[in-house]
Motif scaffolding. Structure first.
Motif, PDB file in Angstrom:
ATOM      1  N   VAL A  91      19.639  65.838  36.853  1.00 51.95           N
ATOM      2  CA  VAL A  91      19.814  65.831  38.306  1.00 51.95           C
ATOM      3  C   VAL A  91      21.045  66.644  38.687  1.00 51.95           C
ATOM      4  CG1 VAL A  91      20.261  64.342  40.298  1.00 51.95           C
ATOM      5  CG2 VAL A  91      18.678  63.591  38.510  1.00 51.95           C
ATOM      6  N   LEU A  92      22.101  66.543  37.906  1.00 48.85           N
ATOM      7  CA  LEU A  92      23.365  67.240  38.177  1.00 48.85           C
ATOM      8  C   LEU A  92      23.525  68.445  37.259  1.00 48.85           C
ATOM      9  CD1 LEU A  92      26.194  64.559  38.613  1.00 48.85           C
ATOM     10  CD2 LEU A  92      25.318  66.126  40.349  1.00 48.85           C
ATOM     11  N   MET A 143      33.277  71.635  36.602  1.00 50.06           N
ATOM     12  CA  MET A 143      32.723  72.915  36.142  1.00 50.06           C
ATOM     13  C   MET A 143      31.235  72.952  36.456  1.00 50.06           C
ATOM     14  SD  MET A 143      32.890  74.537  32.298  1.00 50.06           S
ATOM     15  CE  MET A 143      31.992  76.035  31.886  1.00 50.06           C
ATOM     16  N   ASP A 144      30.732  74.132  36.839  1.00 51.01           N
ATOM     17  CA  ASP A 144      29.323  74.320  37.148  1.00 51.01           C
ATOM     18  C   ASP A 144      28.579  74.743  35.882  1.00 51.01           C
ATOM     19  OD1 ASP A 144      26.849  74.842  38.182  1.00 51.01           O
ATOM     20  OD2 ASP A 144      27.526  76.248  39.719  1.00 51.01           O
ATOM     21  N   PHE A 145      27.590  73.950  35.464  1.00 54.96           N
ATOM     22  CA  PHE A 145      26.833  74.223  34.256  1.00 54.96           C
ATOM     23  C   PHE A 145      25.447  74.782  34.567  1.00 54.96           C
ATOM     24  CE2 PHE A 145      30.010  71.165  32.990  1.00 54.96           C
ATOM     25  CZ  PHE A 145      30.388  71.574  31.720  1.00 54.96           C
ATOM     26  N   ILE A 174      28.877  62.114  39.372  1.00 56.47           N
ATOM     27  CA  ILE A 174      29.557  63.086  38.518  1.00 56.47           C
ATOM     28  C   ILE A 174      30.438  62.401  37.471  1.00 56.47           C
ATOM     29  CG2 ILE A 174      31.618  63.382  39.966  1.00 56.47           C
ATOM     30  CD1 ILE A 174      31.373  66.423  39.272  1.00 56.47           C
ATOM     31  N   ASP A 175      30.905  61.190  37.772  1.00 57.95           N
ATOM     32  CA  ASP A 175      31.701  60.462  36.784  1.00 57.95           C
ATOM     33  C   ASP A 175      30.864  60.049  35.581  1.00 57.95           C
ATOM     34  OD1 ASP A 175      34.072  60.666  38.188  1.00 57.95           O
ATOM     35  OD2 ASP A 175      33.706  58.814  39.311  1.00 57.95           O
ATOM     36  N   SER A 182      35.375  69.321  32.998  1.00 53.96           N
ATOM     37  CA  SER A 182      35.833  70.162  31.902  1.00 53.96           C
ATOM     38  C   SER A 182      37.349  70.066  31.808  1.00 53.96           C
ATOM     39  CB  SER A 182      35.431  71.626  32.130  1.00 53.96           C
ATOM     40  OG  SER A 182      36.036  72.463  31.168  1.00 53.96           O
ATOM     41  N   GLU A 183      37.852  69.832  30.611  1.00 47.17           N
ATOM     42  CA  GLU A 183      39.305  69.829  30.396  1.00 47.17           C
ATOM     43  C   GLU A 183      39.707  71.227  29.933  1.00 47.17           C
ATOM     44  OE1 GLU A 183      42.800  67.399  28.000  1.00 47.17           O
ATOM     45  OE2 GLU A 183      40.702  66.827  27.800  1.00 47.17           O
ATOM     46  N   ARG A 184      40.395  71.942  30.797  1.00 46.20           N
ATOM     47  CA  ARG A 184      40.740  73.325  30.515  1.00 46.20           C
ATOM     48  C   ARG A 184      42.012  73.705  31.278  1.00 46.20           C
ATOM     49  NH1 ARG A 184      36.207  76.791  33.940  1.00 46.20           N
ATOM     50  NH2 ARG A 184      36.404  75.668  35.928  1.00 46.20           N
TER      51      ARG A 184
END
Length: 951
Positions: A776-777, A763-765, A704-705, A782-784
């Motif tokens: 894959v991901l 965040m789920d996209f 995820i990074d 997300s910056e919010r």
């Protein structure tokens, strides 16, 4: 004018003091016992009760009587409250509701476009205070939850209550406090009343733009009557104003963070801050507002009363903003030799090759605000059942039309040599110039700064895709806000040595807020029709206006024209904005459904010689919130978006207690309060709007990074946000020592459990479109806005009202009111980062009024002070921006005379008022250095002369 007003205030007071007899200033007060529903202006209107106590109804006339009535309501209130009562029908003590509220302890107002528009309570900004009208929640015309108080005419308000502690039967409470605006209840009046008022006003900055106004007017009328053997009451009120404002505005680029030549080195005299650029404007504004209020009250029996009320406000605001933007260090301009440097700042020098960007902009706002409500109350045999239904709606349409001019397109045309000098106590900076920006032969419709940046493209007749010049910009934000509410509560009186009543109730609100912001580029029709040959054109003489005055900055005059005329006659063409942040018009919708159950027990006990009253209770709140908006991405110059919906469901339990200890001498009271409080996130923080990016090169990376997905931006919201929550305690000592005299000391502490700030979260996209292979991901960062850690807010308030006849009978009629507030905050939402200021926070606030009120003469001089604060200002495209505002002191004064009994003019009052007498500017600056001025706005002083008549 300022001297004449102050001299008149002092002279009228001293003359009357020397000739007046010893008439009691309280003779005009009529008091009688009555049910708390009719008189407790400081109690929730929806319940019509202040703990079941018998209070005093006070019919007031004059400032001192208004003060006495307010203190009586404060004294008998069942929570810590500040109260403002109208001096008479249609006469709040000040020119606007916000100005009146800002005179209360611990409260400060922020001026926007020269008007007191929003308030900060106990160091917390507008986001943390909610506003009610007759006890019901209200929608707003902005992106936050705090109302814009200039939407509510002072002339049709009967008073204001500001609740500083929580009480369980008050719905829609804020974390800082709750403001409850009151309108007239006609059955409180014993006879027909007709009141009329008219005033003219003048602003001292003159006509900065030729098509603006320097004189305004306002008038109001109120009718109150009783019918059907005094069982039916009707009140009607209307208020209309045309208010001009002239603003000398200078803004300096860098948002307070001025550039330095070498960003890798610390600031010094050899590497100093330097001005990045300047924007000098003359802003001329005309506000037209009409307010209507109507109330029908029916009380056929002693145990049943029903009330129907309606409020409407029409708001029409137009502002001409004309001036010059000067790109300096952040441009191709060259710093001249031998600049003056002082303590790490270039305080004087020259820039050559300056390419100015002329602006002739128009900003318009039209808003309609509606509120309606029905309340019915039935009492019998110790039971009281109250039902309430409310509706509130707002419809706001704004536009900002920017039009650019200069000597030629980017890289062409004459340039200027600009001299600059730091004058921090004047306009921040003063300039000298060489070009004549008012010369219609030199100034052309063009794109002098090259702002299109390749974003505007049009295919020519030869099939080639050409870049177009950007000659302006137009956006039209629209807000629709609607709220329904319904409430039912039941109260049972109790015969007990400890309790007097118990109340159970339920409230439901359903609110929907929609925001859209269509955006367009403005191009000249000639360039649009011939994209292969971009050029500048002469401003049509039919559109030219009298040049705008910029002499206050040293820049002289500048060309002025109305871009709407150029659009109408075909000189301009609009192109829909295709940038990523323009797609789908920055639209979002928010829906909130809130169920509130509440219980309250009223206390009435004897503890020796001390009487304990007050209440304990709790609210249980169920919230269901959701938002729909676009998630937008641009990849390979192709913009796409997905409509995204998300939300949250959560519960809050908010206990509260208000304990009032009345001493054996009932003039002394001690109040203790404790509660859990909350404030919901701003609507724009809750929006589903976001911008995101997808990197196909990372599509197969499972870490995820290194996810291909990311999102962030100033407009990004978070529909799953939960409210700010705080635990709060208050301790207050009050001493009432005269009809219009009291002393109060209040301390408070709030432990913020949560705070909202920008954070990097997962965040789920899922379902978002991709340009390339399936990833894959489907998760990324997300910056919010997110719920972070809180902190502490604590402070003390001291208030004093002193009639001077307590000191000497010779001073009968003279008096003063004053208060001082101190607040401290330590807010650290992210433990890894230093604490940050809260929007609207001022460490120190102070207000003081010296008055004379006797035999019809009134004279007052007032001062409002607040220390530096984080101000909310208008940014690009009318978005919200935060800037550190310099401390300010606002001076006001007014003098009036009301003809007395025996005069043929009885009922007539003449008045002279002055606001911002010392012409205090609004100043924003950066880096804690007041020399680094980012905004300087000079509003001038405002004077009003008028009369009112009651019969």
């Amino acid at each position: 004018m300022r001297f004449a007003l102050l001299a008149t205030v002092a002279g009228a007071a001293m003359l009357q003091a020397g000739t007046a007899g010893a008439a009691d200033a309280g003779d005009s007060i009529v008091a009688q016992r009555t049910d708390a529903r009719q008189v407790a202006q400081a109690a929730p209107a929806a319940t019509g009760s202040a703990g079941g106590e018998m209070l005093e109804e006070i019919i007031v006339s004059g400032f001192r009587q208004s003060l006495q009535a307010s203190l009586e309501q404060k004294r008998n209130a069942t929570q810590v409250v500040e109260v403002i009562t109208a001096e008479d029908i249609g006469k709040l003590p000040d020119n606007s509701i916000a100005e009146s509220i800002a005179r209360l302890p611990g409260i400060a107002a922020q001026r926007i476009d020269g008007r007191a528009q929003s308030i900060s309570l106990r160091g917390l900004g507008p986001d943390f205070t909610t506003t009610l009208l007759n006890g019901r929640e209200q929608v707003t015309t902005g992106n936050n939850r705090s109302v814009e108080f200039d939407q509510y005419p002072a002339e049709i308000s009967s008073g204001v209550a500001v609740y500083k502690t929580s009480q369980s039967n008050v719905i829609g409470q804020g974390l800082a406090g709750t403001v409850d605006l009151k309108t007239i209840r006609p059955l409180d009046y014993k006879e027909r009343v007709v009141a009329l008022s008219a005033r003219t006003e003048y602003v001292t900055n003159g006509k900065l733009n030729g098509d603006s106004d320097e004189y305004g007017y306002r008038f109001s009328g109120t009718y109150v009557d009783r019918f059907a053997n005094d069982t039916l009451g009707v009140s009607l009120g209307v208020s209309h104003l045309m208010q001009p404002t002239q603003i000398k505005s200078t803004r300096f680029w860098g948002d307070g963070n001025y550039p330095i030549p070498n960003g890798d080195l610390p600031v010094s005299d050899t590497n100093p801050y330097i001005i990045g650029g300047a924007e000098v404007r003359a802003n001329s504004q005309t506000l037209k507002r009409t307010g209507l209020v109507a109330t029908v009250q029916y009380e056929p029996t002693d145990n049943f009363v029903t009330t129907l009320d309606f409020y409407y406000s029409k708001f029409d605001d137009i502002q001409y903003q004309r001036g010059i933007e000067m790109p300096l260090f952040w441009s191709a301009a060259q710093v001249g030799p031998n600049p003056t440097v002082q303590d790490g700042l270039v305080t004087g020098g020259t820039f050559s090759d300056v390419k100015g960007v002329g602006r002739s902009d128009i900003r318009e706002t039209k808003a309609d605000l509606y509120s309606a409500g029905w309340n019915g109350q039935y009492s019998k045999d110790g039971w009281t059942v109250t039902g309430d239904v409310g509706y509130s709606a707002a419809d706001r349409k704004s536009s900002r039309f920017e039009a650019y001019f200069g000597t030629g397109r980017a890289g062409t045309g004459a340039t200027d040599t600009l001299g600059f000098t730091s004058t921090p106590n004047d306009f921040g900076w003063q300039f000298t110039h060489g070009l004549n920006y008012a010369d219609p032969n030199l100034m052309l419709l063009t794109d002098p700064g090259g702002w299109s940046g390749g974003a505007l493209k049009k295919q020519g007749a030869d099939g080639v895709l050409y870049d177009l010049d950007q000659n302006g910009y137009l956006n039209t934000p629209t807000i629709k806000d609607e709220l329904w509410s319904a409430r039912l509560d039941v109260t049972r009186e109790i015969e007990s040595e400890a309790f007097s009543a118990v109340t159970l109730g339920v409230n439901y609100t359903d609110r929907t807020k929609d925001y859209t912001q269509p955006e367009w580029y403005v191009v000249t029709t000639a360039n649009f029709q011939n994209p292969a040959n971009q050029g500048s054109i002469t401003i049509p003489s039919t559109a030219l206006l009298r040049p705008t005055k910029l002499g206050f900055s040293g820049l002289g005059d500048t060309i002025a024209f109305d871009p709407r005329k150029l659009l109408a006659d075909g000189t301009y063409t609009l192109m829909k904005c295709e940038r990523a942040n323009c797609i789908n018009d920055l639209a979002y919708s928010i829906d909130e459904k809130v169920w509130t159950g509440f219980a309250k027990i009223d206390l009435d006990a004897q503890l020796g010689n001390v009487t304990l009253t007050g209440n304990i209770g709790a609210q249980y709140i169920r919230t269901e919130q959701s938002s729909t908006g676009p998630s937008i991405t641009t990849e390979n110059n192709v913009t796409s978006f997905k409509i995204y919906t998300a939300g949250a469901k959560y519960n809050n339990f908010l206990p509260s207690a208000n304990l009032i200890f009345t001493m054996p001498d009932p003039d002394h009271k001690v109040r203790l309060a404790a509660s859990r409080q909350m404030a919901r996130a701003r609507p724009d923080q809750l929006s589903a709007l976001s911008t995101y990016s997808y990197n196909p090169a990372q599509a197969q990376n499972p870490d995820i990074d290194y996810s291909p997905w990311s999102a962030g931006g100033d407009n990004n919201g978070n529909p799953t946000l939960k409210p700010w929550v705080a635990d709060a305690v208050d301790a207050t000592y009050e001493y009432y020592f005269a009809d219009a005299g009291y002393l109060a000391i209040n301390t408070y502490y709030k432990w913020l459990k949560t705070y909202i700030y920008k954070e990097k979260t997962v965040m789920d996209f899922t379902g978002f479109p991709v340009d390339g292979p399936e990833p894959v991901l489907r998760q990324g960062y997300s910056e919010r806005p997110s719920n972070g850690n809180g902190g502490d807010i604590y402070g003390v308030e001291f208030a004093l009202a002193l009639p001077f006849d307590l000191v000497s009978e010779a001073l009968d009629g003279f008096g003063m009111t004053g208060n001082v507030g101190y607040t401290k905050t330590t807010i650290t939402p992210d433990p890894s980062q230093p604490s940050q200021p809260i929007p609207g926070f001022s460490k120190y606030t102070a207000q003081g009024t010296l008055y004379y009120d006797k035999d019809g003469f009134q004279a007052r001089v007032s001062a409002n002070y607040r220390s530096k604060f984080l101000a909310e200002v208008t940014g690009f495209g009318q978005s919200r921006s935060l800037r550190m505002g310099k401390g300010e002191t606002i001076m006001d004064a007014q003098v009036s005379y009301e003809f007395q009994e025996g005069s043929s003019l009885k009922g007539l009052t003449i008045m002279l008022q002055g606001y911002n007498l010392t012409n205090e500017p609004f100043i924003a600056y950066g880096r804690g250095d007041t020399r680094l001025v980012e905004r300087y706005e000079d509003y001038g002083s405002r004077y009003l002369l008028g009369a009112s008549y009651k019969f």
